[in-house]
Scaffold this active site. Structure first.
Site, short mmCIF file in Angstrom:
data_model
loop_
_atom_site.label_atom_id
_atom_site.label_comp_id
_atom_site.label_asym_id
_atom_site.label_seq_id
_atom_site.Cartn_x
_atom_site.Cartn_y
_atom_site.Cartn_z
CE LYS A 102 -4.38 1.22 0.21
NZ LYS A 102 -5.56 0.56 -0.36
CG ASP A 119 -7.37 3.48 -0.86
OD1 ASP A 119 -7.97 2.39 -0.79
OD2 ASP A 119 -7.33 4.26 0.11
P1 NDP Z 1 -12.89 7.91 -2.70
O1 NDP Z 1 -11.80 8.87 -2.51
O2 NDP Z 1 -13.45 7.68 -4.05
O3 NDP Z 1 -14.12 8.25 -1.74
C1 NDP Z 1 -13.96 8.28 -0.36
C2 NDP Z 1 -15.27 8.71 0.27
O4 NDP Z 1 -15.18 8.59 1.67
C3 NDP Z 1 -15.59 10.17 -0.02
O5 NDP Z 1 -16.99 10.33 -0.02
C4 NDP Z 1 -14.95 10.88 1.17
O6 NDP Z 1 -15.52 12.14 1.46
C5 NDP Z 1 -15.23 9.90 2.28
N1 NDP Z 1 -14.15 9.99 3.27
C6 NDP Z 1 -12.83 9.69 3.10
N2 NDP Z 1 -12.15 9.90 4.21
C7 NDP Z 1 -13.04 10.35 5.10
C8 NDP Z 1 -12.94 10.73 6.45
N3 NDP Z 1 -11.76 10.70 7.11
N4 NDP Z 1 -14.07 11.12 7.07
C9 NDP Z 1 -15.27 11.14 6.42
N5 NDP Z 1 -15.42 10.78 5.13
C10 NDP Z 1 -14.32 10.39 4.50
O7 NDP Z 1 -12.37 6.53 -2.07
P2 NDP Z 1 -12.88 5.04 -2.34
O8 NDP Z 1 -14.34 5.03 -2.52
O9 NDP Z 1 -12.01 4.46 -3.37
O10 NDP Z 1 -12.48 4.33 -0.96
C11 NDP Z 1 -13.38 4.26 0.16
C12 NDP Z 1 -12.92 3.16 1.09
O11 NDP Z 1 -12.90 1.90 0.38
C13 NDP Z 1 -11.51 3.32 1.67
O12 NDP Z 1 -11.47 2.73 2.96
C14 NDP Z 1 -10.67 2.47 0.73
O13 NDP Z 1 -9.46 2.04 1.32
C15 NDP Z 1 -11.61 1.31 0.49
N6 NDP Z 1 -11.35 0.51 -0.70
C16 NDP Z 1 -11.30 1.09 -1.95
C17 NDP Z 1 -11.09 0.31 -3.05
C18 NDP Z 1 -11.13 0.85 -4.44
O14 NDP Z 1 -11.06 0.07 -5.38
N7 NDP Z 1 -11.25 2.16 -4.63
C19 NDP Z 1 -10.81 -1.15 -2.93
C20 NDP Z 1 -10.98 -1.65 -1.59
C21 NDP Z 1 -11.20 -0.84 -0.53
P3 NDP Z 1 -14.73 13.49 1.06
O15 NDP Z 1 -14.74 13.53 -0.44
O16 NDP Z 1 -15.49 14.58 1.69
O17 NDP Z 1 -13.34 13.35 1.63
#
Ligand code: NDP
Length: 445
Positions: A126, A166
């Site tokens: 990662k 991510d």
């Molecule tokens: P994105 O950046 O596309 O979206 C993240 C979302 O979560 C946004 O809506 C963001 O809001 C919100 N968010 C992030 N950090 C925080 C925080 N500290 N507090 C509140 N809201 C938060 O990321 P992904 O959708 O790709 O990833 C989401 C989760 O899924 C993560 O845990 C990631 O590790 C996991 N994941 C992702 C994969 C992938 O293929 N993308 C694969 C497997 C797991 P805002 O925009 O306001 O920050």
């Protein structure tokens, strides 16, 4: 707990102070695999557990870049190459202000087991940076990505270490990162990074894979109880890549997703989320959750609290780590929730997971439920190696099979170890056995 496991945990706490999420992830995994070590103590021979919790390599670097006002900004870059017993290191890059070594180590550690569960030949790693893409112009994001890749390029390769997206790293960032890699190496090496655009080496259904995969997994959990998704109310957190496609697939299966969130608050739409409007706001306009309610009279925006207070059958936390705590879990239980499947990595606190167990809520940990993203990334690598392009249907079909296989192997392993229905134990032991077999076979290093 097996004494060898206890000793390893004590060592992890002593050697990794100030890294709470990393310790949390290790405790969760080692607590489960203790059952396997009790049954077969030779699994822990040759300090295997001590090696498992120590990354093979940790890279920390400076990322200087120039913002739009001409000022030089300095961020930190990380890549933790955790375990390559099963294949090249594989795992995403996270750009978020909260990123530090602890966060990247926890994510890298989880990734080892997630990748093992897919059955594919991928190790765990990662990376990321404390760079926050919110509010930055495209030029600034490009400048940052180019600076980040200028250092990272020397450590990665299609047979060494293959990053992906991510939090904060989507197709735009992957494009800038891949472009800089190509410029530095003068090589069309598409297999060096996944999540690419469809015209330059990306795979169909990669964008959708994690969210769709979570819903495939939840569907299998329901089917196992003789139930299905049709008409089920689903609460979702987040509104990024994972959340959007979890909502889309839930809608396709006839369920009713009613919430989503971002760091500014959350939205409740009792009529069911309008997925096209959400995509327009989040993917095209890069807007905020509150923008949705301006165009959707049935929806309400809440700046305080979290979506877990809304009555639901299924909860899909898809935002970030530790976003669902003990109180939230109690609330879900009171409201009759039957399934929690994690789209994010480690979104439920350990206390919340205890509540799920006590309340009889079926719980799927992220390393099983969200493995669809990395699984399709691995299919992207396969297509790149073969210079092939598969159709959306072919990739989605393979994704559904992989998720079903993970679901079945979790249940079978949990049963074998005397914990029927415990997806945490099943996932951790199943993945551990695969990784430990490979580590033992390849000797001490
Ligand atoms: P994105 O950046 O596309 O979206 C993240 C979302 O979560 C946004 O809506 C963001 O809001 C919100 N968010 C992030 N950090 C925080 C925080 N500290 N507090 C509140 N809201 C938060 O990321 P992904 O959708 O790709 O990833 C989401 C989760 O899924 C993560 O845990 C990631 O590790 C996991 N994941 C992702 C994969 C992938 O293929 N993308 C694969 C497997 C797991 P805002 O925009 O306001 O920050």
């Amino acid at each position: 707990m097996h004494p060898q496991v206890e000793r390893t945990l004590e060592e992890v706490r002593r050697r990794n102070p100030g890294e709470p999420e990393f310790q949390q992830a290790v405790v969760e995994v080692l607590s489960s695999i203790s059952l396997a070590v009790e049954r077969d103590p030779s699994l822990a021979d040759h300090s295997l557990l001590e090696r498992l919790v120590e990354p093979e390599r940790q890279i920390l670097f400076r990322v200087p870049w120039v913002d739009d006002s001409g000022t030089v900004q300095v961020n930190r870059g990380y890549r933790v190459e955790f375990n390559s017993a099963l294949g090249p290191y594989k795992g995403g890059l996270r750009f978020h202000q909260s990123v530090n070594r602890n966060i990247i180590k926890f994510l890298g550690f989880e990734q080892i087991f997630k990748n093992a569960l897919t059955g594919q030949s991928i190790g765990g790693g990662k990376g990321g940076s404390d760079f926050d893409p919110h509010g930055k112009s495209d030029w600034e994001v490009m400048n940052f990505c180019q600076a980040f890749m200028t250092e990272l390029a020397r450590h990665i390769g299609d047979k060494t270490d293959v990053p992906a997206g991510d939090v904060g790293v989507g197709e735009r960032e992957i494009g800038f990162l891949f472009g800089q890699y190509r410029r530095l190496k003068n090589r069309w090496e598409t297999g060096v990074i996944t999540g690419k655009g469809l015209d330059w080496g990306g795979s169909q259904a990669r964008r959708e894979a994690t969210g769709y995969g979570v819903v495939f997994f939840a569907r299998d959990m329901l089917r196992n109880r003789g139930d299905d998704l049709e008409g089920r109310v689903v609460t979702v957190s987040g509104s990024g890549n994972v959340a959007i496609y979890a909502i889309e697939k839930a809608l396709q299966f006839g369920a009713k997703p009613v919430t989503f969130s971002d760091s500014s608050g959350w939205v409740y739409d009792p009529e069911g989320v309008d997925i096209e409007l959400l995509k327009e706001i989040k993917e095209k306009r890069r807007g905020r959750a509150s923008d949705y309610v301006a165009e959707r009279p049935s929806a309400k925006f809440h700046a305080e609290g979290r979506p877990w207070s809304v009555p639901c059958d299924i909860a899909l936390p898809c935002a970030t780590q530790n976003e669902l705590n003990e109180e939230d879990a109690k609330q879900l239980a009171r409201n009759g929730c039957v399934i929690v499947a994690e789209g994010a990595n480690m979104p439920s606190t350990p206390e919340a997971i205890h509540i799920f167990a006590d309340a009889g809520i079926l719980f799927a940990p992220g390393k099983a439920a969200n493995a669809g993203g990395v699984a399709v990334s691995s299919l992207e690598m396969e297509q790149n190696a073969a210079r092939a392009r598969w159709t959306f249907g072919e990739v989605e079909g393979q994704l559904a099979v992989i998720m079903s296989n993970i679901h079945r192997s979790c249940l079978e392993t949990a049963e074998e170890y005397g914990k029927p229905g415990d997806y945490v134990v099943g996932a951790n032991i199943r993945a551990f056995l695969r990784v430990s077999d490979a580590m033992h076979a390849q000797g001490v290093f």
